[in-house]
Scaffold this active site. Structure first.
Site, PDB file in Angstrom:
ATOM      1  N   HIS A 148       8.984  -2.053 -91.522  1.00 23.10           N
ATOM      2  CA  HIS A 148       7.745  -1.501 -91.677  1.00 23.10           C
ATOM      3  C   HIS A 148       8.068  -0.575 -92.761  1.00 23.10           C
ATOM      4  O   HIS A 148       7.033   0.012 -93.212  1.00 23.10           O
ATOM      5  CB  HIS A 148       7.294  -0.957 -90.438  1.00 23.10           C
ATOM      6  CG  HIS A 148       7.852   0.160 -89.786  1.00 23.10           C
ATOM      7  ND1 HIS A 148       8.842   0.547 -88.845  1.00 23.10           N
ATOM      8  CD2 HIS A 148       7.745   1.598 -90.063  1.00 23.10           C
ATOM      9  CE1 HIS A 148       9.171   1.530 -88.621  1.00 23.10           C
ATOM     10  NE2 HIS A 148       8.415   2.431 -89.314  1.00 23.10           N
ATOM     11  N   ASP A 150      12.166  -5.506 -86.422  1.00 17.28           N
ATOM     12  CA  ASP A 150      11.918  -4.333 -87.432  1.00 17.28           C
ATOM     13  C   ASP A 150      13.069  -3.983 -88.192  1.00 17.28           C
ATOM     14  O   ASP A 150      13.299  -2.825 -88.266  1.00 17.28           O
ATOM     15  CB  ASP A 150      11.215  -3.181 -86.586  1.00 17.28           C
ATOM     16  CG  ASP A 150      10.489  -2.288 -87.452  1.00 17.28           C
ATOM     17  OD1 ASP A 150      10.026  -2.818 -88.489  1.00 17.28           O
ATOM     18  OD2 ASP A 150      10.376  -1.123 -87.375  1.00 17.28           O
ATOM     19  N   SER A 164      12.363   6.665 -89.536  1.00 20.77           N
ATOM     20  CA  SER A 164      12.226   5.227 -89.243  1.00 20.77           C
ATOM     21  C   SER A 164      13.250   4.638 -90.247  1.00 20.77           C
ATOM     22  O   SER A 164      13.487   4.839 -91.608  1.00 20.77           O
ATOM     23  CB  SER A 164      10.871   4.420 -89.754  1.00 20.77           C
ATOM     24  OG  SER A 164       9.983   5.100 -88.524  1.00 20.77           O
TER      25      SER A 164
END
Length: 359
Positions: free
Chosen positions: A101, A131, A209
Site C-alpha cells: 500500500h 501487503d 508503514s
C-alpha cells in the site's frame, strides 16, 4: 577474496567484537530490569546499572539499524507526492522491502537514505494479499547496509520490539515497546487474511508503514503495516517469515505462486447432525455458491451447493481458512476436499490446484 583474514588487531574484527559486547550488555540489562531488586526499586544499584545499560543498548541499536531504513515517497505523473512510507535494505545489490500500500499507484518512487542520499526505485513485484512489496534501486548506490532477518516463529510475548521509520515525514524516528500478542489475523487491503500477525504496543503512525520491526539484536522480525485509528498502543506487523517467503517468490518469479481452486462460497453454521454424525469439529463450514467453469474445482467435479467440511483432513470452518491452507501449497499439487452433497453423501474429492490468477 585476496585479502588476509581478520585478526584481533584488524578494524573489522574490533567492530564486530564491540557490536557483540554491546548486544551482550543490552540483553543483560533487560534481565536486570525485569529482576526484583528490593524496596529501593530502580533506584538500587542493580536497577540503575540495568537502566543505563539498556539505554546504551537502545542507542547502539538505533545507530546500527537506522542507516538501513529508507523513506519512500510515492509520486504521481506530475512528480507530486501522493503518499509516503518506509522501507529497509534487503540486499547489498539494491533490493528493498516495503508495503504494497506504500507503493500502490505510483508513477515514480523516490527513496531517501538517512545520510541524505536519494535515489529512484522501481517495483519488482508486490503481493497485496500480504501487503508486501519488493523494490530495486535504479541508481548505483554504494555502501548499502543490509539488515539481518530474524525468525518470527520464535517470538515470545513480552520481548522487546523496536520500530524505525518515517512517521508523518519525520525521518529515522525510533519507537520502542514489546510484543503484545502473536498469531493475530489481519485483513489486507486485497481482502485476504494475513496470518500470524505480530501485535505490539510500539507507537506507529502514517509513514511507518513498510519499515522494519526489529528485536534487541537488530534482526528484522516484522514489517510494520497497520494501526487502528483512534486506538493507542496497538500496532501490527507482517511476520518476517511470511515476508521473506513472499520476497523469495517475487525475486524468483516476479509474483507469488499460490494454489488456486476456483470456487466462491459462503460460511454457514454447522447443523447438529453434521457435528454429531460425522464428527465435524468446527461450528461452521463452507457452502459452494459458484464454481468457475474452467477452474480446478470444476474439473474435479465439485458442484454449487456442495458443503466443504475439510481440506486435506483439516476441518474447514471458512473460506479464509481455505485460502490460508492453499497459501502453503504450490500450484499443480493435489489436495483432498471432503464434501457433503445433497446434505447426506460424503465424498473425498481430489483436486489438482491451479495457479492463483494475478489480481
Amino acid at each position: 577474496f585476496g585479502g588476509s583474514p581478520e585478526t584481533p588487531e584488524s578494524p573489522l574484527f574490533g567492530a564486530e567484537e564491540r557490536r557483540f559486547n554491546r548486544l551482550k550488555m543490552f540483553r543483560k540489562a533487560c534481565k536486570l530490569l525485569l529482576r526484583p531488586v528490593g524496596a529501593r526499586g530502580l533506584a538500587s544499584e542493580a536497577g540503575l546499572a540495568g537502566l543505563q545499560a539498556f539505554e546504551q543498548g537502545m542507542i547502539y541499536l538505533a545507530e546500527s539499524v537506522g542507516p538501513s531504513v529508507v523513506s519512500i515517497l510515492n509520486l504521481d505523473a506530475a512528480g507530486r507526492t501522493q503518499g509516503q512510507g518506509s522501507g529497509f535494505i534487503l540486499s547489498s545489490d539494491g533490493y528493498l522491502m516495503s508495503n504494497d500500500h506504500v507503493v500502490a499507484s505510483a508513477a515514480a518512487l523516490q527513496v531517501m537514505f538517512m545520510d541524505g542520499r536519494t535515489a529512484r526505485a522501481s517495483v519488482v513485484g508486490t503481493d497485496p494479499a500480504t501487503d508486501v512489496a519488493i523494490l530495486r534501486l535504479n541508481n548505483d548506490i554504494t555502501s548499502l547496509k543490509t539488515l539481518p532477518l530474524g525468525d518470527s516463529d520464535q517470538l515470545r510475548v513480552g520481548q522487546v520490539a523496536v520500530a524505525i521509520g518515517n512517521p508523518l515525514g519525520f525521518q529515522s524516528s525510533v519507537s520502542t515497546g514489546v510484543v503484545s500478542a502473536l498469531g493475530r489475523s489481519l485483513r489486507s487491503q486485497a481482502g485476504r487474511l494475513i496470518d500470524n500477525i505480530i501485535q505490539t504496543d510500539v507507537a506507529l503512525n502514517p509513514g511507518n508503514s513498510g519499515g522494519p520491526l526489529v528485536d534487541s539484536s537488530g534482526r528484522v522480525i516484522g514489517v510494520n503495516t497497520a494501526i487502528i485509528q483512534g486506538a493507542q498502543a496497538i500496532s501490527f506487523s507482517v511476520p518476517i517469515n511470511t515476508a521473506e517467503f513472499v520476497a523469495s517468490q517475487i525475486m524468483t518469479y516476479g509474483t507469488v505462486k499460490r494454489g488456486y481452486v476456483g470456487i466462491y462460497g459462503v460460511t454457514k453454521p454447522s447443523p447438529t447432525n453434521l457435528v454429531r454424525t460425522l464428527g465435524h469439529k468446527a461450528s461452521t463450514f463452507v457452502e459452494v455458491v459458484q464454481v468457475e467453469p474452467s477452474g480446478p474445482a470444476a474439473a474435479a467435479g465439485i458442484l454449487p451447493g456442495d458443503w466443504i467440511i475439510a481440506f486435506n483432513g483439516q476441518a474447514l470452518p471458512s473460506l479464509d481458512a481455505l485460502y490460508s491452507y492453499m497459501t502453503k501449497m504450490p500450484p499443480n499439487t493435489e489436495a483432498t476436499f471432503t464434501i457433503i452433497r445433497n446434505g447426506s453423501t460424503v465424498q473425498n474429492v481430489k483436486v489438482k490446484l491451479g495457479l492463483s490468477p494475478a489480481k
